[in-house]
Design a protein around this motif. Structure first.
Motif, PDB file in Angstrom:
ATOM      1  N   GLY A  94       0.825  -1.217   0.000  1.00 38.68           N
ATOM      2  CA  GLY A  94       0.000   0.000   0.000  1.00 38.68           C
ATOM      3  C   GLY A  94       0.854   1.259   0.000  1.00 38.68           C
ATOM      4  N   TRP A  95       1.954   1.235   0.758  1.00 39.31           N
ATOM      5  CA  TRP A  95       2.887   2.368   0.840  1.00 39.31           C
ATOM      6  C   TRP A  95       3.524   2.609  -0.532  1.00 39.31           C
ATOM      7  CZ3 TRP A  95       8.138   2.445   3.925  1.00 39.31           C
ATOM      8  CH2 TRP A  95       8.514   3.779   4.168  1.00 39.31           C
ATOM      9  N   GLY A  96       3.876   1.499  -1.194  1.00 36.85           N
ATOM     10  CA  GLY A  96       4.497   1.592  -2.519  1.00 36.85           C
ATOM     11  C   GLY A  96       3.527   2.105  -3.583  1.00 36.85           C
ATOM     12  N   ILE A  97       2.219   1.862  -3.368  1.00 32.32           N
ATOM     13  CA  ILE A  97       1.208   2.351  -4.315  1.00 32.32           C
ATOM     14  C   ILE A  97       0.941   3.840  -4.071  1.00 32.32           C
ATOM     15  CG2 ILE A  97      -1.227   2.211  -4.988  1.00 32.32           C
ATOM     16  CD1 ILE A  97      -1.104  -0.810  -4.410  1.00 32.32           C
ATOM     17  N   ALA A  98       0.703   4.200  -2.792  1.00 31.29           N
ATOM     18  CA  ALA A  98       0.237   5.555  -2.493  1.00 31.29           C
ATOM     19  C   ALA A  98       1.383   6.531  -2.205  1.00 31.29           C
ATOM     20  CB  ALA A  98      -0.718   5.523  -1.305  1.00 31.29           C
TER      21      ALA A  98
END
Lengths: 145, 144
Positions: A94-98
């Motif tokens: 999620g961190w890598g996406i957002a």
């Protein structure tokens, strides 16, 4: 007294996040984008924070109790389990996406940027959904929710 | 991806302030400075006083960029490279992940590593790795 102290501590944290660049998803994602527009700044944020906490925690935890509370509330578990590793895996995706992590996004709310509001709303929804699942598991295991 | 300037001194100084806040919260309230913990506790507070200190920390955090603007004359940059649906998906996954993983970059990555907690060291290595892989795959998918 406690509330003013906590406000100031939050403010120091928020100033640190603002100065460090952690409130900026582009900068955070560029730390991971080694093959592209790489920006290693995030490593310096972690280094600065860890030097201070490494020394500071050791001095503070020598005391018998904190100044404004009855005792230190430290996480005691040391075992590794599937929830920890699975959770960390999903968080990283999620961190890598957002490009936002909770510590970067909460102070970033103060910029008034609407993308931050969208992210934090989704973050809260994710936390509440996961807590429902967790309390369901606990009920099934016969523990209090 | 959007290019950003390498800012070693500013980022180091920002990190020192983050660390200072963590040490001060431990010295006064005896608590770990985790953004996840502060937020999750606010959503399901145990008592009125528990709600109070968490709300005060959060309010302070949100004041950070405003204080930064007063000192430097400009807001900290917030550049989002991706679309709104990706922010929603990313945010939801972060919420699930930090709840099951019991912490994020501040709680595990700073406070937990400073205490040499094996759980925090493992969690930090895990989320740094999966974040890196995700950024790499998204970058390849977008042909950059």
């Amino acid at each position: 007294m406690r509330l003013i102290t906590c406000y100031i501590i939050g403010l120091v944290f928020g100033l640190g996040i603002s100065l460090s660049g952690m409130a900026n998803p582009a900068k955070v994602l560029n730390f991971f984008d080694v093959a592209g527009s790489w920006d290693p700044s995030l490593a310096f944020v972690m280094a600065g924070a860890l030097i201070v906490t490494f020394v500071g925690y050791r001095l503070v935890l020598k005391r018998h109790a904190p100044l404004l509370a009855a005792d230190f509330q430290l996480p005691k578990r040391r075992d590794l389990d599937l929830s920890l590793i699975g959770g960390a895996t999903v968080f990283g995706v999620g961190w890598g996406i957002a490009g936002f992590c909770p510590g970067g996004a909460l102070p970033a709310l103060g910029t008034g940027n609407s993308d931050v509001v969208v992210f934090v709303a989704a973050l809260v929804a994710g936390i509440l959904a996961a807590k429902r699942v967790q309390s369901g598991w606990r009920k099934r295991a016969g523990m209090p929710a | 991806m959007i290019e950003t300037l390498f800012t070693p001194l500013q980022s180091l100084a920002g990190g020192v302030l983050i660390g200072l806040a963590a040490v001060l919260l431990m010295a006064t309230m005896g608590r770990v400075m985790g953004a996840t913990g502060v937020l999750a506790g606010l959503l399901q507070p145990l008592s009125r006083s528990d709600l109070g200190w968490r709300a005060a920390v959060l309010l302070g955090m949100v004041s950070g960029p405003i204080g930064f603007t007063l000192v430097t004359g400009s807001m900290p940059a917030v550049q989002v490279p991706h679309s709104t649906p990706m922010l929603v998906i990313g945010g939801f996954l972060v919420g699930i992940g930090v709840t099951f993983g019991a912490g994020c970059t501040s709680g595990h990555g700073v406070c937990g590593i400073a205490r040499l907690s094996p759980r925090s060291i493992t969690a930090t290595l895990t989320f740094m790795l999966t974040a890196g892989v995700t950024v790499y795959l998204i970058g390849r998918g977008m042909g950059t």
